[in-house]
Design a protein around this motif. Structure first.
Motif, mmCIF file in Angstrom:
data_model
loop_
_atom_site.group_PDB
_atom_site.id
_atom_site.type_symbol
_atom_site.label_atom_id
_atom_site.label_comp_id
_atom_site.label_asym_id
_atom_site.label_seq_id
_atom_site.Cartn_x
_atom_site.Cartn_y
_atom_site.Cartn_z
ATOM 1 N N ILE A 209 2.815 1.288 6.630
ATOM 2 C CA ILE A 209 1.513 1.222 6.499
ATOM 3 C C ILE A 209 0.691 1.931 7.401
ATOM 4 N N LYS A 210 -0.412 2.694 7.064
ATOM 5 C CA LYS A 210 -1.141 3.311 8.311
ATOM 6 C C LYS A 210 -2.575 3.040 7.614
ATOM 7 N N VAL A 211 -3.486 2.553 8.286
ATOM 8 C CA VAL A 211 -4.902 2.095 8.148
ATOM 9 C C VAL A 211 -5.778 2.533 9.246
ATOM 10 N N ILE A 212 -6.872 2.905 8.961
ATOM 11 C CA ILE A 212 -8.000 3.422 9.902
ATOM 12 C C ILE A 212 -9.294 2.453 9.249
ATOM 13 N N MET A 213 -9.580 1.347 10.064
ATOM 14 C CA MET A 213 -10.546 0.366 9.608
ATOM 15 C C MET A 213 -11.967 0.208 10.805
ATOM 16 N N PRO A 214 -12.772 1.380 10.397
ATOM 17 C CA PRO A 214 -13.815 1.301 11.378
ATOM 18 C C PRO A 214 -14.757 0.050 11.352
ATOM 19 N N ASP A 215 -15.777 -0.194 12.074
ATOM 20 C CA ASP A 215 -16.595 -1.661 11.864
ATOM 21 C C ASP A 215 -17.880 -1.338 10.983
ATOM 22 N N ILE A 222 -11.082 -2.031 3.520
ATOM 23 C CA ILE A 222 -9.837 -1.390 3.555
ATOM 24 C C ILE A 222 -8.907 -2.461 4.571
ATOM 25 N N GLY A 223 -9.596 -3.310 5.341
ATOM 26 C CA GLY A 223 -8.895 -4.340 6.129
ATOM 27 C C GLY A 223 -8.434 -5.380 5.053
ATOM 28 N N GLU A 224 -9.306 -5.849 4.021
ATOM 29 C CA GLU A 224 -8.847 -6.597 2.972
ATOM 30 C C GLU A 224 -7.631 -6.275 2.272
ATOM 31 N N MET A 225 -7.651 -4.874 1.970
ATOM 32 C CA MET A 225 -6.411 -4.440 0.954
ATOM 33 C C MET A 225 -5.190 -4.457 2.011
ATOM 34 N N PHE A 226 -5.462 -4.154 3.372
ATOM 35 C CA PHE A 226 -4.307 -3.875 4.182
ATOM 36 C C PHE A 226 -3.488 -5.423 4.096
ATOM 37 N N VAL A 227 -4.382 -6.677 4.504
ATOM 38 C CA VAL A 227 -3.989 -7.796 4.712
ATOM 39 C C VAL A 227 -3.276 -8.446 3.249
ATOM 40 N N ASP A 228 -3.651 -8.194 2.157
ATOM 41 C CA ASP A 228 -3.242 -8.296 0.940
ATOM 42 C C ASP A 228 -1.810 -7.381 0.711
ATOM 43 N N SER A 229 -1.816 -6.440 1.163
ATOM 44 C CA SER A 229 -0.700 -5.741 0.850
ATOM 45 C C SER A 229 0.562 -6.343 1.926
ATOM 46 N N VAL A 230 0.091 -6.691 3.064
ATOM 47 C CA VAL A 230 1.347 -7.024 4.059
ATOM 48 C C VAL A 230 1.489 -8.466 3.463
ATOM 49 N N VAL A 231 0.797 -9.319 3.000
ATOM 50 C CA VAL A 231 1.348 -10.741 2.496
ATOM 51 C C VAL A 231 2.392 -10.239 1.202
ATOM 52 N N ASP A 247 -0.842 -13.812 11.628
ATOM 53 C CA ASP A 247 -2.231 -14.414 12.541
ATOM 54 C C ASP A 247 -2.660 -13.397 13.302
ATOM 55 N N ALA A 248 -1.536 -12.836 14.124
ATOM 56 C CA ALA A 248 -1.864 -11.632 15.100
ATOM 57 C C ALA A 248 -2.267 -10.343 14.459
ATOM 58 N N ILE A 249 -1.548 -10.222 13.162
ATOM 59 C CA ILE A 249 -2.260 -9.155 12.695
ATOM 60 C C ILE A 249 -3.608 -9.158 11.903
ATOM 61 N N GLY A 250 -3.857 -10.188 11.639
ATOM 62 C CA GLY A 250 -5.376 -10.664 11.121
ATOM 63 C C GLY A 250 -6.319 -10.247 12.480
ATOM 64 N N LYS A 251 -5.921 -10.697 13.631
ATOM 65 C CA LYS A 251 -6.700 -10.769 14.760
ATOM 66 C C LYS A 251 -6.557 -9.012 15.390
ATOM 67 N N LEU A 252 -5.898 -8.284 14.771
ATOM 68 C CA LEU A 252 -5.645 -6.757 15.052
ATOM 69 C C LEU A 252 -4.838 -6.872 16.458
ATOM 70 N N GLN A 253 -4.117 -7.765 16.742
ATOM 71 C CA GLN A 253 -3.238 -7.798 17.948
ATOM 72 C C GLN A 253 -1.594 -7.098 17.570
#
Length: 310
Positions: A209-215, A222-231, A247-253
């Motif tokens: 998966i590759k995502v670009i999530m500007p602020d 896109i960030g919500e879609m990404f987290v749902d896909s990982v789960v 937890d680390a992915i949600g904090k973008l670490q």
């Protein structure tokens, strides 16, 4: 009026009979086949039970060879000529050369009995130490198939399409989905891309998966879609211990986890701090993991493997 049987006496008789029968079975197993199992235990744990008998067998062999050698030398004594003189006596006395001859002859080493050699040749390998070159390791495999995973992601709201042949060639199959919010080249454009690849038989290889999530609003969507896909991926693959990385992915670490020949990696791209990659797949590096993977490689099996149950 009934009289109860003596239970203590019957129990004692039972245990005595069990011990006697067990002893007979154990003695039969140890003494069968020329005491092969007993010799294996002796060699494994260095009990030296047969050391005394081996020495007794070797001692008579050494004592019988010595008299034969001495008798053979004294039966045919030969005179030693010390010079060209022809007036030497007919029976000269034994010289010191004859006395030292038996001591100078090399001693013949005593041979081990043939029975001992045969016993060593038939030694059991039951108690041998494990061979490092044959060790294996526990490894994971995909708990789902490519077509099943693609169908489950479609049901969860991610339209990845059907499992189909890839543009890379007939040996690769995949399903994928891509969405972009914002124009091409815009610095605040957000995008999401997922691809699932495997073999024509449906066996999975890797997921990326590759995502670009500007602020901005698009980036947060896109960030919500990404987290749902990982789960959804971790739930369908049944690798639930990787959920500790959420937890680390949600904090973008950046986070990397490895377990039983599988790997999850989430990292930020160097050129763009709002661009992230997630990789999930099999990774067998150690010799033990590689050997186990070869044994369970379905492509090497002579019979077709059963279809996994849903």
């Amino acid at each position: 009026m009934s009289v109860a049987p003596p239970r203590k006496k019957s129990r004692a008789v039972f245990w005595i009979a069990a011990i006697v029968i067990g002893s007979i079975i154990l003695a039969t197993a140890l003494l069968a086949n020329g005491m092969r199992n007993l010799r294996a235990l002796d060699a494994r744990y260095h009990l030296e039970l047969f050391k005394a008998s081996a020495q007794q067998l070797l001692t008579p062999a050494e004592t019988t060879t010595a008299p034969q050698t001495a008798a053979g030398q004294t039966a045919n004594p030969k005179p030693v000529e010390t010079g060209p003189s022809k007036t030497a006596p007919a029976n000269p006395p034994t010289t010191t050369a004859h006395a030292l001859a038996p001591a100078q002859m090399p001693a013949t080493p005593a041979k081990a009995p043939a029975a001992a050699k045969a016993t060593r040749a038939r030694r059991s390998h039951l108690f041998d130490a494990p061979v490092d070159a044959l060790r294996g390791a526990f490894i994971r495999s995909w708990r789902t198939t490519g077509p099943m995973l693609c169908a489950d992601l479609i049901k969860s709201g991610l339209p990845v399409g059907e499992w189909r042949q890839s543009a890379l060639g007939a040996a690769t199959y995949e399903c994928s989905y891509e969405i972009q919010k914002g124009g091409n080249g815009e610095p605040n454009a957000a995008s999401f891309f997922i691809i699932i690849r495997g073999t024509p038989a449906g066996e999975l290889d890797n997921i990326r998966i590759k995502v670009i999530m500007p602020d901005n609003a698009d980036g947060r969507a896109i960030g919500e879609m990404f987290v749902d896909s990982v789960v959804a991926l971790l739930t369908e693959t049944r690798w639930l211990d990787f959920q500790t990385a959420l937890d680390a992915i949600g904090k973008l670490q950046d986070v990397t986890q490895q377990a039983f020949g599988t790997k999850l990696a989430f990292f930020r791209e160097f050129q763009n701090d709002r661009s992230f990659n997630l990789q999930l797949g099999l990774e067998r590096k150690t010799p033990e993991e590689i050997r186990t993977a070869i044994v369970f490689d379905k492509a090497r099996w002579t019979l077709p493997s059963p279809t996994p149950a849903r």
